[in-house]
Design an enzyme around this catalytic site. Structure first.
Site, mmCIF file in Angstrom:
data_model
loop_
_atom_site.group_PDB
_atom_site.id
_atom_site.type_symbol
_atom_site.label_atom_id
_atom_site.label_comp_id
_atom_site.label_asym_id
_atom_site.label_seq_id
_atom_site.Cartn_x
_atom_site.Cartn_y
_atom_site.Cartn_z
ATOM 1 N N ARG A 130 0.811 -1.219 0.000
ATOM 2 C CA ARG A 130 0.000 0.000 0.000
ATOM 3 C C ARG A 130 0.847 1.273 0.000
ATOM 4 O O ARG A 130 0.397 2.347 0.409
ATOM 5 C CB ARG A 130 -0.977 0.025 1.171
ATOM 6 C CG ARG A 130 -1.988 -1.111 1.107
ATOM 7 C CD ARG A 130 -2.977 -1.055 2.230
ATOM 8 N NE ARG A 130 -3.942 -2.142 2.157
ATOM 9 C CZ ARG A 130 -4.842 -2.405 3.075
ATOM 10 N NH1 ARG A 130 -4.902 -1.666 4.174
ATOM 11 N NH2 ARG A 130 -5.680 -3.412 2.922
ATOM 12 N N LYS A 152 4.424 11.310 -11.322
ATOM 13 C CA LYS A 152 3.563 10.476 -12.168
ATOM 14 C C LYS A 152 4.223 9.115 -12.344
ATOM 15 O O LYS A 152 5.388 9.034 -12.731
ATOM 16 C CB LYS A 152 3.362 11.119 -13.536
ATOM 17 C CG LYS A 152 2.382 12.250 -13.588
ATOM 18 C CD LYS A 152 2.170 12.652 -15.050
ATOM 19 C CE LYS A 152 1.240 13.816 -15.196
ATOM 20 N NZ LYS A 152 1.038 14.176 -16.617
ATOM 21 N N GLU A 194 11.943 17.381 -24.971
ATOM 22 C CA GLU A 194 11.280 17.890 -23.773
ATOM 23 C C GLU A 194 11.936 19.181 -23.283
ATOM 24 O O GLU A 194 11.257 20.073 -22.782
ATOM 25 C CB GLU A 194 11.300 16.826 -22.673
ATOM 26 C CG GLU A 194 10.350 15.653 -22.902
ATOM 27 C CD GLU A 194 8.884 16.015 -22.688
ATOM 28 O OE1 GLU A 194 8.601 17.126 -22.191
ATOM 29 O OE2 GLU A 194 8.021 15.193 -23.035
ATOM 30 N N LYS A 250 9.427 22.531 -14.363
ATOM 31 C CA LYS A 250 8.498 21.453 -14.028
ATOM 32 C C LYS A 250 8.214 21.438 -12.531
ATOM 33 O O LYS A 250 7.065 21.216 -12.115
ATOM 34 C CB LYS A 250 9.044 20.100 -14.481
ATOM 35 C CG LYS A 250 8.015 18.989 -14.309
ATOM 36 C CD LYS A 250 8.262 17.788 -15.173
ATOM 37 C CE LYS A 250 7.089 16.822 -15.073
ATOM 38 N NZ LYS A 250 7.291 15.597 -15.867
ATOM 39 N N GLU A 260 -2.616 17.841 -11.702
ATOM 40 C CA GLU A 260 -2.959 18.154 -13.088
ATOM 41 C C GLU A 260 -4.380 18.709 -13.205
ATOM 42 O O GLU A 260 -5.186 18.259 -14.006
ATOM 43 C CB GLU A 260 -2.806 16.902 -13.982
ATOM 44 C CG GLU A 260 -2.365 17.231 -15.373
ATOM 45 C CD GLU A 260 -1.770 16.043 -16.128
ATOM 46 O OE1 GLU A 260 -1.160 16.279 -17.165
ATOM 47 O OE2 GLU A 260 -1.931 14.899 -15.662
ATOM 48 N N ARG A 264 -0.702 22.337 -14.842
ATOM 49 C CA ARG A 264 0.251 21.284 -15.197
ATOM 50 C C ARG A 264 0.027 20.780 -16.628
ATOM 51 O O ARG A 264 0.915 20.180 -17.228
ATOM 52 C CB ARG A 264 0.158 20.128 -14.196
ATOM 53 C CG ARG A 264 1.293 19.123 -14.335
ATOM 54 C CD ARG A 264 1.371 18.177 -13.156
ATOM 55 N NE ARG A 264 2.416 17.181 -13.367
ATOM 56 C CZ ARG A 264 2.781 16.259 -12.476
ATOM 57 N NH1 ARG A 264 2.195 16.217 -11.288
ATOM 58 N NH2 ARG A 264 3.731 15.389 -12.752
ATOM 59 N N ASN A 268 2.308 19.650 -21.179
ATOM 60 C CA ASN A 268 1.948 18.735 -22.261
ATOM 61 C C ASN A 268 1.884 19.422 -23.617
ATOM 62 O O ASN A 268 1.268 18.892 -24.549
ATOM 63 C CB ASN A 268 0.604 18.058 -21.959
ATOM 64 C CG ASN A 268 0.740 16.970 -20.916
ATOM 65 O OD1 ASN A 268 1.664 16.177 -20.959
ATOM 66 N ND2 ASN A 268 -0.171 16.955 -19.955
ATOM 67 N N HIS A 271 2.172 17.378 -26.723
ATOM 68 C CA HIS A 271 1.876 16.000 -26.346
ATOM 69 C C HIS A 271 0.528 15.496 -26.854
ATOM 70 O O HIS A 271 0.363 14.290 -27.042
ATOM 71 C CB HIS A 271 1.930 15.836 -24.823
ATOM 72 C CG HIS A 271 3.313 15.822 -24.269
ATOM 73 N ND1 HIS A 271 4.193 16.882 -24.442
ATOM 74 C CD2 HIS A 271 4.001 14.879 -23.555
ATOM 75 C CE1 HIS A 271 5.344 16.595 -23.839
ATOM 76 N NE2 HIS A 271 5.256 15.393 -23.298
ATOM 77 N N HIS A 275 1.622 12.467 -28.574
ATOM 78 C CA HIS A 275 1.292 11.155 -28.001
ATOM 79 C C HIS A 275 0.521 10.297 -28.996
ATOM 80 O O HIS A 275 0.714 9.072 -29.056
ATOM 81 C CB HIS A 275 0.470 11.322 -26.725
ATOM 82 C CG HIS A 275 1.303 11.351 -25.481
ATOM 83 N ND1 HIS A 275 0.839 11.819 -24.271
ATOM 84 C CD2 HIS A 275 2.587 10.972 -25.251
ATOM 85 C CE1 HIS A 275 1.797 11.728 -23.352
ATOM 86 N NE2 HIS A 275 2.870 11.222 -23.929
ATOM 87 N N HIS A 287 9.870 9.099 -27.807
ATOM 88 C CA HIS A 287 8.941 10.074 -27.228
ATOM 89 C C HIS A 287 9.310 11.508 -27.611
ATOM 90 O O HIS A 287 8.457 12.277 -28.071
ATOM 91 C CB HIS A 287 8.933 9.919 -25.697
ATOM 92 C CG HIS A 287 8.102 10.955 -24.993
ATOM 93 N ND1 HIS A 287 6.725 10.933 -25.008
ATOM 94 C CD2 HIS A 287 8.467 12.058 -24.271
ATOM 95 C CE1 HIS A 287 6.268 11.974 -24.307
ATOM 96 N NE2 HIS A 287 7.298 12.655 -23.856
#
Length: 1561
Positions: A130, A152, A194, A250, A260, A264, A268, A271, A275, A287
């Protein structure tokens, strides 16, 4: 490099991000000191371990723990690298490892690796117990600046990337820049995607700094040491700062919006689209590469919506490109990696619909407002129509609305002035701020060239709206890279003169200018000739008169009088004018050959030179002559580029055509540009009202449909604007039918395309008639309501910006939307043109996409069909012979290019003697182009040996193969070729040694071909026939006529490990007995050269009819090939594909890029993805095998082969459990070693075997087929069967001998017996009811009687109407087959008869019994087009003919006269009894047939069906009297027996063994 300062960054109010260089000790001590734990678990991947990082950290931790926390322990776990392993299975395996080792909630997990490791291990930490603590130690640039920061975590699923995960903040993020010293170049560049994105959304100062460092960055990371690492010291401060600045952004954003909620989202940028692209192109595209493309598309979207300036988009594009990142899907950087995959717009939109930023179905995209700032503090809503437009390169222009708004349009800066300003400022001294510079492909090429030649330092100002050029005063240095100029004609002409000013550098003494294929056709000869005559050294590297050019450094640019032909391009004049001040002496430039073209542009250049301090004077005594003093330009502080007058013609023309008002505010009567007169000289006479001041121009059009034609307009001062005038003229009419005649534009034939011809062709699609004039075009305008829609084809733009923009004006007058192809070409001069149409003129434009063509790995190569095949190779390589074989195999005709040449210009040898080789090459190129257009289908085009010498021909060959055509390179041993050519007196002699010619051409042949055939040495007729047979298989393979079927059933392949096959050819058939395929271990060969390997593969293909598996086994995987020599591995893989080898064994441990590119090039070759574990470390329930299996499936290999090592007998059972669960692909799974032999026995598909005839087994524990069958029988896996031959009389039958010998040889436990009877019921009751019956060979008199007990019939048995093979189906059911026809067919093929499916070949069958019917079936199956049948009793033949379908084309020979009239026959099957004399009528007919002259390149063959006596009277007749090749009946008997054996047992015995058994006694 020494350890650096530790930089600390706060995130979420904690200073947990530590960055520096070589900070391992700091990392370990900080963790141990501040994060106590009973268990520290380092989890990483094999790449990190390979580079030694894991050992360094393990040793370091153990030392520190021993000193500070001796009670704590350290665990390490290593996973396979790559996105394919970021899945549930790997996560579960890690969790099981932690549980098995007693890890509890105080465990501290340390993730060392790239983004895959960080994401996955972070998610493990988030869910284990957990939630346990995790520390991120990113090792790639991408992970450092992106994935490791923010918390993330996720894994991938088959449905998408990062769909299952959690937010879980790490305890620390340690960024050690030293890791980057081992990062591969592509991964380094990938991370910059990036970095640049982050600066673009947040920090313009950092973005500007990144722009300045791009060149140094690439030079440093590409300078690799022998161990592939890189020394970062020249760039260390820059890299530390770029990583630090990205992390700061960031961290700030995450701190404000951890989960997000909105802000945030800004991270992206790029992206949403990126993506979606990545989802399609993964794993080939990385990427950062996809984000780069996505960022440009999203920036273009912001520009399209009127939010972002075109300058910002251009600046962003230049930044990504300068770091080696792709900026479009057409970018060569990405095209070379994605294997022909495409990104259909509908699929992209579908993928975007599931983007996590979206609100339900509403798509959201981050929109830039300017560099360093976003439009909103969150992602913005966008609609699908706008996205579709941005994502497509075709556009549909809808019908124009009735009322256009009054508009004011400011076009981009003039291309002509922009390029001149850049040249002058870079040659000048000091800084010059250039405002309103055109940001286009042309100027980008110019800026790049200026930078590479060190002509000036370049920087940006006012968010990129201005550019600062700090010139070096004409001091330029040679660069190592070619200066690639695309299709930028202006840049190519100006830079040709600029390049003569360069000085040499220590590394380089010349400069090379090159461009795309169109640029290599555009003329530059007049300019080059003038410079050469002035003492300059310039060499053509391709076609004379065009780029590429090699310009020597330290040129002697003397100056003085220079004469130049200026009737083709005024840019030649401007080019010399601008560089003339730097000559050794003042220049007098005299323009010869008549009035110069576009003289206004010459005046523009002179005026601009004056602004930069050099004054040119016109001669008072000599026309078109200019005097230029020596000197150096002095740069003005500011230079403002006027808007482009050529571009301005489009909005002005649109107002004229639509009856509205448009103003251009910064182009007026004082403009330097000739095109500024377009409004007054063209539109005003056509009926427009024109208001022009010194600085502005306004056009008010007449009501629609009231434009007037111009009987004659000389547009020589504004030639580029003729295209605009042409579309206006298309709807200009009067009552007299006056036509518009535009002249003075001859130079437009040599622009981006032949523009005059293009306008004629495209106007015709609208129903507008026009024709070319010697220096112009005549256009017959039509009523505006009579325009036709070009239809589905739309407007083809020829990659020409002016064609595209011109026809966008005409398109809206059609009654429905008009398709315009290739809209992006407008970026050359006006990237935002479509934005203007949409936003300023309210014209509805829609994105459109045709069905995309793809060569992607999941789309199999298409069959060649009737597309012509081009043959290349050295003279003497056998092109003429091979061309005949191809033509006969495929039914093509032959075009010999040398013969084609001679049909037009006479004997080649004489012509070359008179005109020379260069002239010959030029003509050869012309005829080659002509031939490929005229004979594009159904031909074999055989070229001359030097076809690859010419650039134009090479381009044509490459285009042909890239579009799916076959370019076949033929080669034979070069010593044999030289020997042949030294005796050749027909063709002109070489001017140099043949071996040197070969060495020069060899790489050209390789580059220009997509298939390759190596002709082995043939020393006798048998070898030659075997060679021909192997070539037939090859050509059928590469054309897709015959594709390897993998439904093998129980099958085996034998592995050959010889250093040189040529010494063992006579053993190959025996070695491969019972095998379905044969493997050649290329890594065992004594020589890895392409020529030697191709010779070995060719020999094997010649001496074995089995499918070949080519294997390159690296040392790491148990072979002999060097592990890291990937370049050589790639070349050998390419060779295997080019040779059309059946199967390639591809190691799954090879680099991803090599695997991906290999899969894309496979053609019709099947790929076997293999992985071996020699250590025995990975049991079959280990996740490693699961990940490798998924990798193989994702690669879309055809066969998967896994080889483990059994350390325990139970490993075989674990393997079978794994096999049972993995059925997606044909699967070979075995264990090595003594304890693994059981797995070899159980494996059913392509089990690798050895042979007692081989010197050693290829792998530990390998068995031969005999051993496998014996073991399988002993454990109950192979039931003992009984086989019979049945009929009467059969005492003489050789079937028992054949089958029993082969059973024994192959270890099969079966028996073959005789059951003599003429009663089929007795056969059924005594034999067919036996439970262990394997099969029955049926002979006379039961071949028809047996039908009563047959449940189903094969096609052959049904047509032949006789059964000779019974196959038990179980439950009392039987299948009847006939193998007599197979025996006939295989006998012909084994004799060396070629495949003739597309050749007009006739055959003859003599006799009227059951065998005759089998013979007819066999001949038809071989492709015989006409079948004659002959027998003494004609009535029986009529019945036979009527029982076969009409397409068998059977003709009964009823008389000797019929035989005499018959076509030439190439195949005869004699089915009449051998124990009686030949009937006189049959004999006479025989003689007529056998006496006919052979018309084919292969020998005619007669097959005797009777096998006693060995030589029959018919055989003697054919062979002795008519010189036919004859085949004895034993061949047919053996081949049909082998066919039966294979049907019953699934494997084929050795022919040699079978025929020996039959011939015994």
């Amino acid at each position: 490099m020494a350890a650096s300062t530790i930089h600390r960054v706060s995130i979420l109010k904690k200073e947990i991000i530590h960055l520096g260089y070589d900070i391992k000790d700091h990392i370990i001590n900080t963790i141990v000191d501040t994060k106590p734990s009973s268990t520290y678990a380092i989890i990483t991947d094999t790449n990190i371990k390979k580079y030694g990082h894991l050992d360094e950290y393990s040793d370091g931790f153990l030392q520190v723990l021993a000193a500070k926390r001796p009670e704590s322990r350290l665990l390490t776990y290593v996973v396979s690298p790559g996105e394919a392993n970021k899945n549930r299975q790997t996560k579960a395996a890690i969790e099981d490892f932690l549980l098995e080792n007693g890890c509890t909630r105080d465990t501290l997990i340390i993730a060392i690796g790239g983004g895959v490791i960080g994401d996955m291990i972070g998610f493990v930490a988030a869910t284990f117990m957990r939630g346990v603590r995790v520390i991120q130690i990113p090792t790639t640039l991408l992970a450092m600046v992106d994935s490791s920061v923010g918390g993330k975590t996720a894994i991938d699923t088959p449905l998408g990337k990062n769909f299952i995960g959690a937010f879980w903040q790490p305890e620390y993020i340690f960024v050690d820049i030293k890791f980057l010293t081992t990062l591969p170049e592509r991964q380094f560049i990938n991370g910059m995607g990036e970095v640049i994105k982050t600066a673009a959304i947040w920090n313009e100062d950092e973005f500007t700094r990144l722009e300045e460092y791009s060149k140094t960055f690439l030079s440093v990371i590409r300078n690799r040491k022998p161990d592939t690492t890189v020394d970062l010291s020249p760039l260390l401060d820059h890299i530390i700062k770029l990583v630090l600045e990205s992390i700061k952004v960031k961290a700030e954003v995450v701190s404000k919006d951890e989960r997000e909620g909105g802000l945030r989202n800004l991270l992206n940028f790029g992206h949403t689209i990126g993506h979606a692209i990545e989802a399609i192109l993964t794993p080939q595209a990385l990427h950062g590469e996809c984000v780069s493309i996505g960022a440009i598309k999203e920036a273009e979207l912001a520009r399209y919506l009127g939010i972002l300036s075109p300058v910002a988009v251009a600046r962003l594009s230049k930044s990504f490109a300068s770091y080696g990142l792709p900026i479009s899907l057409d970018d060569e950087i990405i095209k070379t990696k994605i294997d022909g995959k495409v990104c259909p717009v509908d699929q992209l939109l579908k993928l975007m619909a599931v983007d996590k930023k979206n609100d339900g179905s509403k798509k959201k995209v981050v929109l830039l407002k300017r560099i360093g700032e976003c439009y909103e503090p969150r992602a913005s809503y966008v609609n699908d129509d706008d996205l579709r437009f941005i994502l497509t390169d075709e556009v549909i222009v809808s019908p124009f609305v009735e009322n256009f708004p009054e508009t004011v349009i400011t076009p981009p800066g003039s291309k002509s002035i922009s390029n001149r300003a850049l040249i002058l400022a870079s040659l000048g001294k000091g800084a010059c701020e250039i405002k309103n510079l055109l940001h286009s492909d042309d100027t980008e090429h110019m800026l790049n060239a200026i930078a590479q030649l060190n002509a000036a330092d370049i920087s940006w100002k006012n968010n990129g709206e201005s550019i600062i050029v700090n010139g070096n005063g004409g001091k330029l240095t040679a660069c190592s890279n070619e200066l690639y100029l695309g299709n930028a004609g202006t840049a190519s002409r100006f830079l040709t003169s600029v390049a003569i000013l360069v000085s040499s550098s220590p590394e380089n003494d010349s400069v090379v200018l090159t461009g795309n294929s169109r640029m290599k056709e555009r003329p530059i000869g007049s300019l080059v000739n003038s410079l050469v005559e002035n003492g300059v050294s310039i060499e053509y590297l391709g076609k004379t008169g065009s780029l590429p050019l090699k310009i020597k450094a330290n040129n002697n640019f003397k100056g003085g009088r220079i004469e130049l032909g200026a009737t083709i391009s005024s840019q030649y004049v401007s080019s010399i004018l601008m560089c003339a001040p730097y000559a050794q002496n003042p220049v007098t430039l005299a323009l010869v050959g008549g009035k110069p073209i576009s003289e206004l542009y010459i005046d523009m250049t002179i005026s601009m030179m004056k602004s930069f301090g050099i004054e040119v004077t016109k001669s008072q005594t000599e026309p078109y002559t200019y005097h230029i003093p020596t000197g150096s330009y002095t740069n003005p502080p500011v230079y403002v580029v006027e808007s482009d007058a050529s571009s301005a013609t489009y909005p002005l023309a649109l107002s004229a055509m639509t009856g509205t008002t448009c103003t251009i505010p910064n182009i007026g009567s004082t403009s330097l540009q000739g095109d500024s007169r377009f409004a007054t000289d063209v539109l005003e006479p056509m009926g427009c009202k024109v208001l022009q001041t010194e600085t502005s121009t306004t056009v008010i059009g007449p009501t629609r449909g009231n434009l007037k034609p111009l009987p004659l307009i000389d547009m020589e001062p504004m030639t580029d604007a003729f295209l605009t005038a042409s579309v206006v003229a298309a709807i200009a009419t009067d009552d007299n039918g006056t036509k518009t005649n535009i002249v003075g534009i001859a130079n437009q034939r040599v622009k981006e395309c032949n523009r005059i011809k293009a306008m004629v062709e495209e106007l015709s699609k609208f129903g507008v008639n026009s024709r070319e004039l010697p220096d112009g075009i005549e256009i017959s305008g039509v009523n505006i309501n009579q325009l036709k829609n070009p239809g589905e084809e739309g407007v083809f733009t020829y990659d020409d910006h002016r064609v595209a923009m011109s026809f966008s004006l005409l398109a809206g007058f059609c009654d429905s939307g008009v398709l315009i192809q290739g809209r992006s070409c407008t970026s050359k001069t006006w990237p935002g043109w479509w934005d203007i149409l949409s936003n300023k003129f309210n014209i509805k434009i829609s994105g459109f996409e045709k069905n995309l063509k793809t060569k992607a790995k999941n789309i199999r190569k298409k069959k060649n069909g009737n597309k012509s095949i081009i043959i290349i190779g050295m003279r003497g390589a056998g092109k003429s012979t091979i061309s005949k074989w191809i033509a006969e195999t495929l039914g093509f005709k032959i075009l010999d290019l040398d013969h084609y040449f001679e049909s037009k210009l006479g004997d080649i040898k004489s012509w070359v003697e008179s005109n020379g080789w260069p002239a010959f090459r030029e003509k050869e190129s012309e005829f080659f182009l002509e031939a490929t257009e005229l004979f594009s289908t159904d031909y074999v085009i055989s070229t001359g040996g030097g076809i690859v010498e010419g650039e134009e021909c090479r381009n044509l060959l490459n285009t042909y193969k890239d579009e799916g055509g076959i370019v076949l390179h033929l080669h034979r041993n070069i010593d044999e070729t030289i020997s042949f050519l030294n005796k050749d007196e027909v063709r002109p002699a070489y001017l140099e040694e043949i071996s040197k010619v070969w060495e020069r051409r060899k790489p050209l042949y390789q580059a220009c071909s997509n298939y390759y055939f190596y002709s082995p040495h043939c020393s006798n007729d048998r070898e030659f026939k075997l060679f021909r047979s192997s070539f037939s298989k090859f050509i059928n393979k590469i054309t897709g006529k015959i594709e390897l079927n993998l439904n093998f059933g129980k099958s085996f392949f034998v592995c050959l490990t010889y250093e040189d096959l040529s010494e063992h050819l006579n053993k190959i058939e025996d070695i491969s007995e019972g095998c379905t395929a044969i493997e050649l271990r290329l890594d065992h060969l004594k020589d890895y050269s392409l020529e030697y390997v191709s010779d070995q593969l060719s020999l094997l293909r010649t001496y074995s009819s089995l499918p070949i598996i080519a294997t390159i086994r690296t040392k790491e995987q148990g072979g002999k090939f060097p592990d890291e020599d990937f370049k050589k591995i790639e070349s050998l893989i390419d060779l295997v594909f080019k040779m059309g080898i059946d199967i390639l064994d591809l190691e799954l441990s090879l680099p991803d890029g090599l695997l991906d590119s290999s899969m894309s090039r496979r053609g019709f070759t099947k790929v076997l993805g293999s992985h071996h574990d020699f250590s025995g470390k990975f049991k079959w329930d280990n996740i490693e095998w699961e990940n490798k299996y998924n990798q193989a499936v994702n690669l879309d290999v055809d066969i998967i082969k896994f080889v483990g090592t059994a350390t325990d007998f139970n490993d075989n059972f674990l393997l079978e459990i794994f096999r049972e669960k993995h059925t997606a692909k044909p699967f070979i799974a075995i264990n090595m070693g003594e304890k693994g032999k059981l797995s070899r026995v159980i494996n059913s598909f392509l089990t690798p075997v050895t042979s007692s005839l081989l010197p050693f087994a290829a792998a530990p524990g390998q068995l031969d087929i005999k051993q496998i069958n014996q073991y399988l029988s002993e454990i109950g896996g192979l039931e003992k069967k009984e086989f019979y031959v049945a009929g009467s009389p059969i005492g003489h039958s050789r079937s028992p001998a054949l089958h029993n010998v082969c059973f024994k040889s192959l270890g099969l436990p079966h028996t073959f017996n005789v059951f003599e009877t003429d009663d089929v019921d007795q056969l059924y009751s005594k034999i067919m009811t036996k439970p262990n019956l394997g099969g029955i060979a049926i002979t006379i008199p039961l071949k028809l009687d047996i039908l009563k007990y047959i449940t189903e019939l094969s096609t052959s048995a049904e047509l032949i109407k006789a059964v000779n093979t019974v196959i038990p189906l179980g439950e009392g059911k039987f299948k009847g087959d006939n193998t007599d026809w197979v025996g006939i067919k295989e006998s012909f093929y084994k004799s060396g008869f070629p495949e003739i499916n597309n050749v007009n070949v006739a055959g003859l069958v003599v006799g009227a019994g059951g065998t005759s019917r089998a013979a007819i079936f066999a001949l038809k199956s071989m492709g015989v087009k006409k079948i004659y049948i002959l027998n003494r009793t004609v009535s029986k033949l009529v019945d036979i003919k009527n029982s076969f379908p009409e397409d068998y084309n059977i003709e009964v020979l009823q008389s000797v006269k019929d035989a005499k009239k018959a076509e030439t026959v190439s195949l005869v099957v004699n089915c009449i009894p051998s124990d009686k004399p030949i009937d006189e009528f049959v004999l006479d007919c025989y003689k007529q047939i056998l006496a006919k002259e052979n018309v084919h390149s292969f020998d005619p063959v007669l097959l005797e069906a009777a096998y006693k006596p060995l030589v029959t009277s018919v055989m003697k007749l054919a062979n002795d009297e008519f010189d036919w090749k004859v085949i004895p009946g034993t061949s047919m008997l053996v081949n049909q027996g082998i066919a039966q054996f294979k049907i019953w047992n699934g494997i084929a015995p050795s022919y040699k063994r079978a025929i020996n058994a039959v011939n015994q006694n």
